[in-house]
Motif scaffolding. Structure first.
Motif, PDB file in Angstrom:
ATOM      1  N   PHE A  55     -10.349 -24.182  15.788  1.00  0.00           N
ATOM      2  CA  PHE A  55      -9.647 -22.924  15.531  1.00  0.00           C
ATOM      3  C   PHE A  55      -9.440 -22.691  14.039  1.00  0.00           C
ATOM      4  CE2 PHE A  55      -5.324 -21.129  14.705  1.00  0.00           C
ATOM      5  CZ  PHE A  55      -5.721 -19.807  14.773  1.00  0.00           C
ATOM      6  N   VAL A  56      -8.924 -23.688  13.325  1.00  0.00           N
ATOM      7  CA  VAL A  56      -8.648 -23.488  11.899  1.00  0.00           C
ATOM      8  C   VAL A  56      -9.948 -23.413  11.099  1.00  0.00           C
ATOM      9  CG1 VAL A  56      -7.516 -24.443   9.854  1.00  0.00           C
ATOM     10  CG2 VAL A  56      -6.358 -24.513  12.051  1.00  0.00           C
ATOM     11  N   ILE A  57     -10.976 -24.134  11.520  1.00  0.00           N
ATOM     12  CA  ILE A  57     -12.266 -24.030  10.838  1.00  0.00           C
ATOM     13  C   ILE A  57     -12.817 -22.610  10.965  1.00  0.00           C
ATOM     14  CG2 ILE A  57     -14.670 -24.828  10.865  1.00  0.00           C
ATOM     15  CD1 ILE A  57     -13.569 -27.597  11.680  1.00  0.00           C
ATOM     16  N   ALA A  58     -12.776 -22.043  12.165  1.00  0.00           N
ATOM     17  CA  ALA A  58     -13.220 -20.662  12.356  1.00  0.00           C
ATOM     18  C   ALA A  58     -12.356 -19.698  11.546  1.00  0.00           C
ATOM     19  CB  ALA A  58     -13.168 -20.302  13.841  1.00  0.00           C
ATOM     20  N   LEU A  59     -11.054 -19.910  11.559  1.00  0.00           N
ATOM     21  CA  LEU A  59     -10.128 -19.080  10.789  1.00  0.00           C
ATOM     22  C   LEU A  59     -10.454 -19.146   9.297  1.00  0.00           C
ATOM     23  CD1 LEU A  59      -7.504 -17.381  10.608  1.00  0.00           C
ATOM     24  CD2 LEU A  59      -6.221 -19.538  10.629  1.00  0.00           C
ATOM     25  N   SER A  60     -10.840 -20.321   8.816  1.00  0.00           N
ATOM     26  CA  SER A  60     -11.182 -20.490   7.402  1.00  0.00           C
ATOM     27  C   SER A  60     -12.408 -19.664   7.031  1.00  0.00           C
ATOM     28  CB  SER A  60     -11.444 -21.976   7.097  1.00  0.00           C
ATOM     29  OG  SER A  60     -10.326 -22.770   7.420  1.00  0.00           O
ATOM     30  N   GLY A  61     -13.446 -19.696   7.879  1.00  0.00           N
ATOM     31  CA  GLY A  61     -14.644 -18.913   7.596  1.00  0.00           C
ATOM     32  C   GLY A  61     -14.366 -17.430   7.555  1.00  0.00           C
ATOM     33  N   ILE A  62     -13.531 -16.962   8.475  1.00  0.00           N
ATOM     34  CA  ILE A  62     -13.145 -15.550   8.490  1.00  0.00           C
ATOM     35  C   ILE A  62     -12.374 -15.197   7.218  1.00  0.00           C
ATOM     36  CG2 ILE A  62     -11.604 -13.894   9.632  1.00  0.00           C
ATOM     37  CD1 ILE A  62     -12.382 -15.284  12.297  1.00  0.00           C
ATOM     38  N   GLU A  63     -11.455 -16.088   6.821  1.00  0.00           N
ATOM     39  CA  GLU A  63     -10.619 -15.811   5.650  1.00  0.00           C
ATOM     40  C   GLU A  63     -11.442 -15.697   4.385  1.00  0.00           C
ATOM     41  OE1 GLU A  63      -7.446 -17.278   2.564  1.00  0.00           O
ATOM     42  OE2 GLU A  63      -9.538 -17.798   2.902  1.00  0.00           O
ATOM     43  N   LEU A  64     -12.447 -16.548   4.227  1.00  0.00           N
ATOM     44  CA  LEU A  64     -13.318 -16.455   3.051  1.00  0.00           C
ATOM     45  C   LEU A  64     -14.029 -15.111   3.014  1.00  0.00           C
ATOM     46  CD1 LEU A  64     -12.711 -19.512   2.800  1.00  0.00           C
ATOM     47  CD2 LEU A  64     -15.143 -19.844   2.262  1.00  0.00           C
ATOM     48  N   ALA A  65     -14.489 -14.635   4.171  1.00  0.00           N
ATOM     49  CA  ALA A  65     -15.159 -13.335   4.226  1.00  0.00           C
ATOM     50  C   ALA A  65     -14.196 -12.197   3.900  1.00  0.00           C
ATOM     51  CB  ALA A  65     -15.784 -13.127   5.609  1.00  0.00           C
ATOM     52  N   LEU A  66     -12.939 -12.325   4.318  1.00  0.00           N
ATOM     53  CA  LEU A  66     -11.941 -11.300   3.995  1.00  0.00           C
ATOM     54  C   LEU A  66     -11.698 -11.226   2.488  1.00  0.00           C
ATOM     55  CD1 LEU A  66      -9.349 -11.961   6.855  1.00  0.00           C
ATOM     56  CD2 LEU A  66     -10.781  -9.917   6.599  1.00  0.00           C
ATOM     57  N   GLY A 120      -8.655 -21.995   4.500  1.00  0.00           N
ATOM     58  CA  GLY A 120      -9.179 -20.954   3.619  1.00  0.00           C
ATOM     59  C   GLY A 120      -8.612 -21.024   2.212  1.00  0.00           C
ATOM     60  N   LEU A 121      -8.908 -19.997   1.429  1.00  0.00           N
ATOM     61  CA  LEU A 121      -8.584 -20.002   0.003  1.00  0.00           C
ATOM     62  C   LEU A 121      -7.082 -19.923  -0.262  1.00  0.00           C
ATOM     63  CD1 LEU A 121     -11.383 -17.612  -1.350  1.00  0.00           C
ATOM     64  CD2 LEU A 121     -11.419 -20.102  -1.186  1.00  0.00           C
ATOM     65  N   ALA A 122      -6.409 -18.962   0.352  1.00  0.00           N
ATOM     66  CA  ALA A 122      -4.974 -18.816   0.101  1.00  0.00           C
ATOM     67  C   ALA A 122      -4.210 -20.030   0.616  1.00  0.00           C
ATOM     68  CB  ALA A 122      -4.449 -17.537   0.755  1.00  0.00           C
ATOM     69  N   GLU A 123      -4.626 -20.554   1.758  1.00  0.00           N
ATOM     70  CA  GLU A 123      -3.954 -21.733   2.311  1.00  0.00           C
ATOM     71  C   GLU A 123      -4.181 -22.953   1.420  1.00  0.00           C
ATOM     72  OE1 GLU A 123      -1.441 -23.498   5.255  1.00  0.00           O
ATOM     73  OE2 GLU A 123      -1.838 -21.473   4.533  1.00  0.00           O
ATOM     74  N   ALA A 124      -5.406 -23.098   0.909  1.00  0.00           N
ATOM     75  CA  ALA A 124      -5.684 -24.216   0.006  1.00  0.00           C
ATOM     76  C   ALA A 124      -4.858 -24.106  -1.272  1.00  0.00           C
ATOM     77  CB  ALA A 124      -7.176 -24.262  -0.329  1.00  0.00           C
ATOM     78  N   LYS A 125      -4.655 -22.886  -1.744  1.00  0.00           N
ATOM     79  CA  LYS A 125      -3.816 -22.718  -2.929  1.00  0.00           C
ATOM     80  C   LYS A 125      -2.373 -23.128  -2.633  1.00  0.00           C
ATOM     81  CE  LYS A 125      -2.470 -19.589  -6.617  1.00  0.00           C
ATOM     82  NZ  LYS A 125      -2.374 -18.212  -7.125  1.00  0.00           N
ATOM     83  N   LYS A 126      -1.894 -22.815  -1.439  1.00  0.00           N
ATOM     84  CA  LYS A 126      -0.541 -23.234  -1.063  1.00  0.00           C
ATOM     85  C   LYS A 126      -0.450 -24.755  -0.962  1.00  0.00           C
ATOM     86  CE  LYS A 126       0.152 -18.874   1.336  1.00  0.00           C
ATOM     87  NZ  LYS A 126       0.116 -18.165   2.641  1.00  0.00           N
ATOM     88  N   ILE A 127      -1.503 -25.391  -0.453  1.00  0.00           N
ATOM     89  CA  ILE A 127      -1.535 -26.852  -0.394  1.00  0.00           C
ATOM     90  C   ILE A 127      -1.523 -27.430  -1.799  1.00  0.00           C
ATOM     91  CG2 ILE A 127      -2.932 -28.835   0.291  1.00  0.00           C
ATOM     92  CD1 ILE A 127      -3.940 -27.039   2.647  1.00  0.00           C
TER      93      ILE A 127
END
Length: 385
Positions: A83-94, A281-288
């Protein structure tokens, strides 16, 4: 601007990498990538199940779209895995879409950049020899340094070592330990003291073995020892870290900021390595990364991606102060890897002299080369159909 379609393509890279395309009613499209580790069929299926929730949304509201998808699965299982892997791919495209819509590179949307170039470490695997010989490791190390890399990583967890007790017992023995130390010593001698060297154990070992390996490798002044044991048991990892001067790195298989909280609070690592197209994704990685900064811990993302996901990750690494180095994992597949995108300067590769220079083009800043995508598309998945 509204989302009207979400499609995928699966290409050969480190197995099967899933590319994501999001189309809008204004003719703009954004592209992202999901980490390949979960298996393309599972990731493509999950993206298909999430697509109805995106239709009609404004893609420029990246975090709203992301949170809408995340909350849709709160009661459908753990916030991890496919689920999170799929969410990450979508987030990068957004983010790619949002940048194109604004006429800005993604790093500007993430708050701007601390650096113009992203330093890479070359994942050298077992070296030039599939058997992981000392000579093969030395050859690859010297070749990568000659190409301009200032940091390297090697694997030394040999599951087929003739001295192993059996296929499932991963407690290290004296013969294995001598072999590991010999390979690291040879590489360190070949590259000198000033090139950073990391060693990966792929979470294979138990606590006493991890400690013995870490102690044995202390003379080689590693940049880090990566995942000597699984990161899920934070107390066990903290025990290893407390017993060695060798820095410990972990986190490639953790998800979202919540997955890293305990790791950091318990002082279990010296370096964290989220995989951006996997951890959220990108924003989540920045929060991490921001969470790690509270603990004065550097951020060095694990990364197994085509040039699309690699460049996207570079935007995120540019936008944080505590970035250390970013993985580049394409030595065995370099020609295919380069073929997937048009480079901003037309040079044929986004990697030069061990660095990636951030483009100022809108969005992620690289466009897919559809000839390359079609040439290496995995049969049965279609290409953005």
């Amino acid at each position: 601007m509204r989302i009207v379609n979400v499609t995928t393509a699966v290409v050969a890279y480190h197995g099967q990498a899933t590319l994501v395309r999001i189309d809008t009613d204004e003719g703009l499209s954004g592209f992202g990538e999901a980490n390949p580790d979960a298996g393309a069929a599972a990731v493509v299926g999950m993206i298909g199940s999430l697509t109805p929730l995106l239709l009609g949304e404004d893609p420029r509201n990246v975090e709203r779209c992301w949170e809408k998808l995340r909350r849709s699965k709160v009661f459908a299982g753990a916030q991890g895995g496919v689920f999170v892997i799929a969410l990450s791919g979508i987030e990068l495209a957004l983010w790619d879409l949002a940048g194109k819509a604004a006429g800005l590179p993604v790093h500007r949307l993430l708050g701007g950049k601390f650096r113009d170039r992203i330093r890479l470490y070359a994942d050298c695997g077992d070296g030039d020899d599939p058997a992981g010989s000392v000579a093969g490791c030395v050859d690859r190390a010297q070749r990568m340094v000659a190409e301009g890399f200032t940091a390297l990583k090697f694997d030394i967890d040999d599951l087929h070592h003739p001295a192993k007790a059996d296929a499932f017992n991963h407690t290290v023995n004296a013969a294995e330990l001598r072999s590991m130390a010999g390979r690291v010593a040879a590489v360190r001698e070949a590259i000198g003291p000033d090139v950073d060297l990391a060693i990966d154990l792929h979470a294979r070992y138990d606590v006493p073995s991890a400690c013995r390996i870490a102690w044995e490798l202390e003379p080689f002044h590693l940049m880090w020892l990566e995942e000597p044991l699984p990161a899920e048991n934070v107390d066990a990892l903290a025990r290893v870290r407390a017993q060695t001067r060798t820095p410990i790195c972990a986190g490639e298989n953790l998800y979202l900021r919540w997955g890293f909280r305990e790791l950091l609070e318990r002082g279990a690592v010296d370096v964290i390595e989220p995989d951006v197209p996997k951890c959220g994704g990108l924003a989540e990685a920045k929060k991490i990364a921001n969470l790690a900064e509270l603990h004065y811990i550097p951020f060095a993302p694990h990364l197994v991606s085509t040039p699309l996901g690699t460049m996207a990750t570079s935007h995120q690494c540019a936008a944080i102060p505590n970035f250390l180095v970013q993985e580049w994992h394409a030595l065995e597949e370099r020609a295919v890897w380069d073929s997937y995108v048009h480079t901003p300067d037309g040079s044929g590769s986004i990697v030069k002299d061990g660095y990636i220079t951030l483009p100022d083009a809108p969005g992620i800043g690289v466009e897919l080369d559809m000839d390359g995508v079609r040439a290496h598309a995995v049969a049965g998945f279609g290409v953005f159909e």
